[in-house]
Structure formats: structure tokens, C-alpha cells
Design a protein around this motif. Structure first.
Motif, PDB file in Angstrom:
ATOM      1  N   PRO A   1       0.351  -1.061   0.280  1.00 27.89           N
ATOM      2  CA  PRO A   1       0.246   0.193  -0.535  1.00 27.89           C
ATOM      3  C   PRO A   1       0.670   1.233   0.223  1.00 27.89           C
ATOM      4  CG  PRO A   1      -1.081  -1.781   1.663  1.00 27.89           C
ATOM      5  CD  PRO A   1       0.789  -2.134   0.898  1.00 27.89           C
TER       6      PRO A   1
ATOM      7  N   ALA B   1       0.909   6.392  -7.007  1.00 26.91           N
ATOM      8  CA  ALA B   1       0.119   7.413  -7.214  1.00 26.91           C
ATOM      9  C   ALA B   1       0.235   8.755  -7.079  1.00 26.91           C
ATOM     10  CB  ALA B   1      -1.223   7.055  -6.268  1.00 26.91           C
ATOM     11  N   ARG B   2       0.973   9.234  -6.054  1.00 26.46           N
ATOM     12  CA  ARG B   2       1.083  10.397  -6.400  1.00 26.46           C
ATOM     13  C   ARG B   2       2.875  10.656  -6.849  1.00 26.46           C
ATOM     14  NH1 ARG B   2       5.695  12.736  -4.099  1.00 26.46           N
ATOM     15  NH2 ARG B   2       6.702  10.899  -3.582  1.00 26.46           N
TER      16      ARG B   2
ATOM     17  N   THR C   1     -10.780  14.648   5.190  1.00 27.92           N
ATOM     18  CA  THR C   1      -9.728  13.792   4.672  1.00 27.92           C
ATOM     19  C   THR C   1     -10.476  14.007   2.865  1.00 27.92           C
ATOM     20  OG1 THR C   1     -10.579  11.894   5.010  1.00 27.92           O
ATOM     21  CG2 THR C   1      -9.258  12.589   6.756  1.00 27.92           C
TER      22      THR C   1
ATOM     23  N   HIS D   1     -11.614  10.872   2.002  1.00 24.51           N
ATOM     24  CA  HIS D   1     -12.802  10.200   2.309  1.00 24.51           C
ATOM     25  C   HIS D   1     -13.834  10.428   2.963  1.00 24.51           C
ATOM     26  CE1 HIS D   1      -9.737   7.176   0.868  1.00 24.51           C
ATOM     27  NE2 HIS D   1      -8.932   7.780   1.772  1.00 24.51           N
TER      28      HIS D   1
ATOM     29  N   GLN E   1       2.422   2.168  -3.301  1.00 20.51           N
ATOM     30  CA  GLN E   1       0.972   2.476  -4.329  1.00 20.51           C
ATOM     31  C   GLN E   1       0.782   3.783  -3.608  1.00 20.51           C
ATOM     32  OE1 GLN E   1      -2.229  -0.418  -4.014  1.00 20.51           O
ATOM     33  NE2 GLN E   1      -1.002  -2.450  -4.336  1.00 20.51           N
ATOM     34  N   ALA E   2       0.492   4.083  -3.075  1.00 18.44           N
ATOM     35  CA  ALA E   2       0.154   5.186  -2.803  1.00 18.44           C
ATOM     36  C   ALA E   2       0.934   6.429  -3.186  1.00 18.44           C
ATOM     37  CB  ALA E   2       0.248   6.095  -1.335  1.00 18.44           C
ATOM     38  N   ARG E   3       2.855   6.065  -3.390  1.00 14.06           N
ATOM     39  CA  ARG E   3       3.813   6.728  -3.730  1.00 14.06           C
ATOM     40  C   ARG E   3       3.039   6.927  -4.890  1.00 14.06           C
ATOM     41  NH1 ARG E   3       9.956   5.712  -1.905  1.00 14.06           N
ATOM     42  NH2 ARG E   3      10.894   8.336  -2.638  1.00 14.06           N
TER      43      ARG E   3
ATOM     44  N   THR F   1      -2.240   8.770   0.956  1.00 14.16           N
ATOM     45  CA  THR F   1      -3.211   8.652   1.006  1.00 14.16           C
ATOM     46  C   THR F   1      -4.708   9.254   1.462  1.00 14.16           C
ATOM     47  OG1 THR F   1      -2.110   6.382   0.131  1.00 14.16           O
ATOM     48  CG2 THR F   1      -4.601   6.077   1.283  1.00 14.16           C
TER      49      THR F   1
ATOM     50  N   GLY G   1      -5.456  12.767  -0.171  1.00 11.62           N
ATOM     51  CA  GLY G   1      -5.039  12.945  -1.417  1.00 11.62           C
ATOM     52  C   GLY G   1      -4.250  14.005  -2.157  1.00 11.62           C
TER      53      GLY G   1
ATOM     54  N   PRO H   1       3.403   8.680   2.410  1.00  7.58           N
ATOM     55  CA  PRO H   1       2.418   7.454   1.530  1.00  7.58           C
ATOM     56  C   PRO H   1       1.255   7.681   2.448  1.00  7.58           C
ATOM     57  CG  PRO H   1       4.296   6.653   1.522  1.00  7.58           C
ATOM     58  CD  PRO H   1       4.905   7.260   2.405  1.00  7.58           C
ATOM     59  N   ALA H   2       1.398   7.564   3.755  1.00  6.66           N
ATOM     60  CA  ALA H   2      -0.437   7.037   4.529  1.00  6.66           C
ATOM     61  C   ALA H   2      -0.703   8.657   4.396  1.00  6.66           C
ATOM     62  CB  ALA H   2       0.142   6.567   5.939  1.00  6.66           C
TER      63      ALA H   2
END
Length: 480
Positions: A63, A70-71, A198, A200, A66-68, A158, A161, A154-155
Motif C-alpha cells: 500500500p 499514485a502521488r 480527508t 474519504h 502504491q500510494a507513493r 493516501t 489525496g 504515503p499514508a
């Protein structure tokens, strides 16, 4: 699967990159596969051939990675480049590089990430610290003194965004952010639980804000670590709401009880004496006037009952001209009260003098001897001194209320502890009736009382009891 065969123009560019000594490769984030790598990149990735590297499936990324990734896609989409340190694990061995990353559009229209890397020698402790920061589930961000974003792991990316979101923009209530930032700028380490906006939705985060030097500029920055505690906060809010609801219900219960008692007590006197007058030998005009008083009081009682029911739709209050439904089963057959001087006495306990006089007067018309007591403690003392055929017990009284007096009477030895007890009260909510039954009260007669209801209760519960020895007359003793 999309083809990785480059278009001719791409092939010409790749041919030029093949001559470089610097590792260069391309990664398709949508397909999670490599697109191109020059010979130095093949060596970095521990692959013998380009085909073997492009055949690798990178979809099972952590994860954090993946977050990194996406950034990087988001930040470089408009032509920007990012230079940062990456650690890769080809064949399980860590390789740390300083990479310049940008978005490159292939001839077939696919946007991919272009990595231009240079090996970096990193101390083991630093490498572990960097990797721990990137894989940590805690949201970690660094801001400048004005709240501008400098870094997020990354956390944090995520969760929000974006890596450019300012400190204040993260808060549902920006003034809260300003207060925290001001305190931290003063040198304090600040810890608070705040509502955060956030990607979310709004969440509750536990924040720790610490002033630290920025390792790049040397200026004081603000290091923020966050943990999502929404479940805990919502559970606490639910508990508080339930307690408030229970407190409101209890307050409403007290209000209904107090209102019922305060309104029905004077109505008890009005209706009771009006009914006594109607049955007495009086001039016709006086009887007519007494009847009008009784009818008016009855209409007022109806309004009181309806008002209480409307005030609490969940509580049905039993009303009427006779006893409310008993909390225990009454005897199947009821014998009339004997009308002779030897009839066992009835004890009526009530703190209202008018009520005591009324009940004693009604019972006297039927030849029933009635002792009275002003409160529960006096009533208990009277029962201890002699045997009664029946105790009529008010509930709301000073010194000792009717519930406690009844509980103590039930603890008395012998027949004194088994004397029938009928509550005579305006407090007749279902929860209250259950309380009366729990302490041993046999029945409940609702105020305002009337002659039929009172005499019926005395007939039912005063019949068939052992002959009692009345106590000595008191100042409140009423005789026929």
C-alpha cells in the motif's frame, strides 16, 4: 495485456538511452509493468534481459508503494519533475538511488513514469529510517512555519489525496488549526483530537504537532503525526448521547410524576368532598351546587390526564373512577366490610391533611374505623404498635416515602409484615407501578379517589383478615 513493443520513434529514443551509463527505465502504473530499461537499469534491477524484466508483474505492490506511485502520477502529470530517494528490492536485495521522475507519453498515447536514477550510498540507519517512515501506517507530514506543505509520507498522501494541502485546509474548522499552529510555533508540543477533512470524508484524528528544524532549509518547521480515532470518538459520542437521552427521560419522568402529584392532590380534595356532599342529607340547592363542583372537577381531571398522556406518548397512564389495574391479582371474591364496632381498623398514611380527612370521612360513612399518619415513618410506627386489616399508603411524602415505608413494613415479623398495602397516589406510571409491586404493595388506587373506588379497595383487601387490635386513638383518628 497491453503491448510493450515501442513505436519507431520510441525505439529511436530508447536506442539513444541504451548508450547511457545512468540507469533509465519506464514504468506503466496502469498496467503495473515495465515498459523499457537500458542496460544499466537492467543491472540495477538484477535482470539478464529486457524481456525478463518486462515480464515481471508489479501489481502486488505494498500500500505504501502504491500510494507513493499514485502521488508521482498526480504530481508529474502537468510536466513537473520530482527528485527523491527510492529504495528498490530486486531479487530481495535493497538498492537505493536518487531518482528524477517525470511523466513520458509514448507514441501510442500511454502516459508512463520515466525514472532517471543515480546510485546513492546511504548509511544503514538512515536507509531504515527512511523506509520505516514510508511504510508507517501513521500519517506523517512536515509543514513550514506558515503551514505550507513540505512533505507527507504515503499514508498521509493516501488519506488526503494531495501532498500540497496546507495545514489549515486539512481541518474541518480552520480556526482550530490556527490555534494549534500558534501554540507549536511557541515551542510547545501539541496533542489534540480534531475533526479532519480527508479524501474519504470527515474523520477524527489524534494529532501530535512538534516544532522541528527542516533538514533542507534549517528553518523551523512543524512535524505532524496523525492517527485515525474516528471509531473511538463515535463510540464515545454514542455513549454520551445515550446518557443524555436517559437523563432527559429521567427528567421527564420526574416532571410527569411531580405534575401528576401537584395537580391531582387538590383535585382529590375537591372531587372527594363534593362526592361526600352529594351523598349527604343536604338542601336540594346545596346538593345541586355540590354536583356542579364535582362535574367541573371531573372535567379538570380529564384535562390533566390528557395533558400528561400527550407529554409522554410512550407512557399510558391508567385513569378512571375506580382503582388502577392492580400490580398483583386481587382476590376472586370480595366480601363487604363489616359495619360493626369490632371491624378491624384501616390505617391511611398521607402528608396532606385534606386527603386524610376525606378518606377518613368516606370510610366513616360505612362504619369503617380509620387511623391516619402524616408520613411513612409515622405509618411504620403505627403498624409496629398494632395489627391493621389494611394500610392505605400515599407514595410522595416527606421524612419517609410510601415505597420505603412499605418495604420496611414487609420486613416486620408475624402478621404485621403481611398486612395488605394499597398505594393511594397520583404517581401511576407503569414504571412506578412495577416499583410498588417490587416492594410488596398489593394494589394501587389512583388519585383523585372516589367513594366507589375507595370502598371497593377496602372491601377487597380488608376482608377475611384476622381480627386486629386497634392502636390507641391519635389526634388524626376519625370515627363514625
Amino acid at each position: 495485456m497491453q503491448s510493450t513493443t515501442p513505436a519507431p520513434d520510441d525505439a529511436s529514443l530508447f536506442l539513444a538511452w541504451n548508450r547511457l551509463r545512468q540507469p533509465v527505465w519506464m514504468f506503466d502504473p496502469a498496467a503495473s509493468r515495465g515498459v523499457y530499461a537500458n542496460p544499466p537499469a537492467l543491472t540495477l534491477w538484477g535482470s539478464d534481459t529486457l524481456e525478463a524484466l518486462l515480464a515481471r508483474d508489479f501489481s502486488n505492490l505494498s500500500p505504501a508503494v502504491q500510494a507513493r506511485t499514485a502521488r508521482l502520477v498526480q504530481v508529474t502529470a502537468d510536466g513537473e519533475t520530482v527528485t527523491e530517494r527510492w529504495t528498490f528490492y530486486p531479487n530481495g536485495q535493497p538498492v537505493t538511488v536518487k531518482a528524477t521522475i517525470s511523466t513520458f507519453v509514448l507514441d501510442d498515447g500511454r502516459p508512463v513514469l520515466l525514472f532517471e536514477a543515480a546510485p546513492v550510498e546511504v548509511e544503514p540507519a538512515e536507509r531504515r529510517a527512511v523506509e520505516a517512515l514510508r511504510y508507517a501506517p501513521t500519517l506523517i507530514s512536515l509543514f513550514d512555519q506558515d503551514g505550507g506543505a513540505l512533505f507527507c509520507n504515503p499514508a498521509a498522501f493516501t488519506a488526503f489525496g494531495s501532498e500540497t494541502l496546507t495545514f489549515a485546509d486539512r481541518f474541518v474548522h480552520p480556526p482550530v488549526a490556527e490555534g494549534l499552529r500558534s501554540r507549536a510555533q511557541g515551542g510547545d508540543r501539541v496533542s489534540e483530537v480534531c475533526e479532519i477533512r480527508t479524501a474519504h470524508g470527515n474523520r477524527w484524528h489524534h494529532l501530535v504537532l512538534t516544532p522541528v528544524p527542516d533538514p533542507v532549509t534549517g528553518e523551523t518547521g512543524l512535524l505532524l503525526s496523525e492517527q485515525d480515532v474516528t471509531d473511538r470518538i463515535e463510540a464515545e459520542q454514542a455513549r454520551v448521547a445515550a446518557e443524555q437521552k436517559a437523563a432527559m427521560a429521567e427528567a421527564r419522568q420526574h416532571f410527569l410524576s411531580d405534575m401528576s402529584h401537584e395537580l391531582r392532590t387538590p383535585l382529590n380534595t375537591i372531587l372527594g368532598f363534593a362526592e361526600v356532599m352529594v351523598h349527604d342529607t343536604l338542601p336540594e340547592r346545596t346538593l345541586e351546587q355540590a354536583g356542579r363542583i364535582h362535574d367541573a372537577g371531573q372535567r379538570l381531571l380529564t384535562l390533566v390526564n390528557e395533558m400528561i398522556v400527550v407529554s409522554d406518548q410512550d407512557v399510558i397512564i391508567s385513569e378512571g373512577h375506580g382503582p388502577v389495574p392492580p400490580t398483583v391479582v386481587a382476590p376472586a371474591a370480595a366480601a363487604p366490610v363489616a359495619e360493626d364496632p369490632g371491624t378491624p381498623a384501616v390505617l391511611y398514611v398521607d402528608d396532606n391533611e385534606n386527603n386524610r380527612t376525606l378518606v377518613a370521612t368516606i370510610l366513616a360513612t360505612q362504619g369503617v374505623q380509620c387511623d391516619t399518619a402524616d408520613d411513612g415513618l409515622q405509618g411504620l410506627t403505627a403498624v409496629e404498635r398494632g395489627n391493621y386489616a389494611l394500610v392505605l399508603m400515599d407514595i410522595a411524602m416527606p421524612v419517609m416515602d410510601g415505597v420505603e415505608a412499605s418495604r420496611r413494613i414487609r420486613a416486620l415479623p408475624g402478621t404485621r409484615g403481611t398486612v395488605p398495602i394499597v398505594a393511594v397516589t397520583a404517581n401511576t406510571l407503569p414504571e412506578q407501578l412495577a416499583t410498588y409491586a417490587a416492594v410488596g404493595i398489593d394494589d394501587c388506587l389512583a388519585k383523585p379517589i372516589n367513594m366507589v373506588g375507595l370502598l371497593t379497595a377496602v372491601s377487597v383487601w380488608g376482608a377475611g383478615r384476622p381480627q386486629a387490635t386497634p392502636v390507641e386513638p391519635s389526634a388524626d383518628r376519625a370515627t363514625a
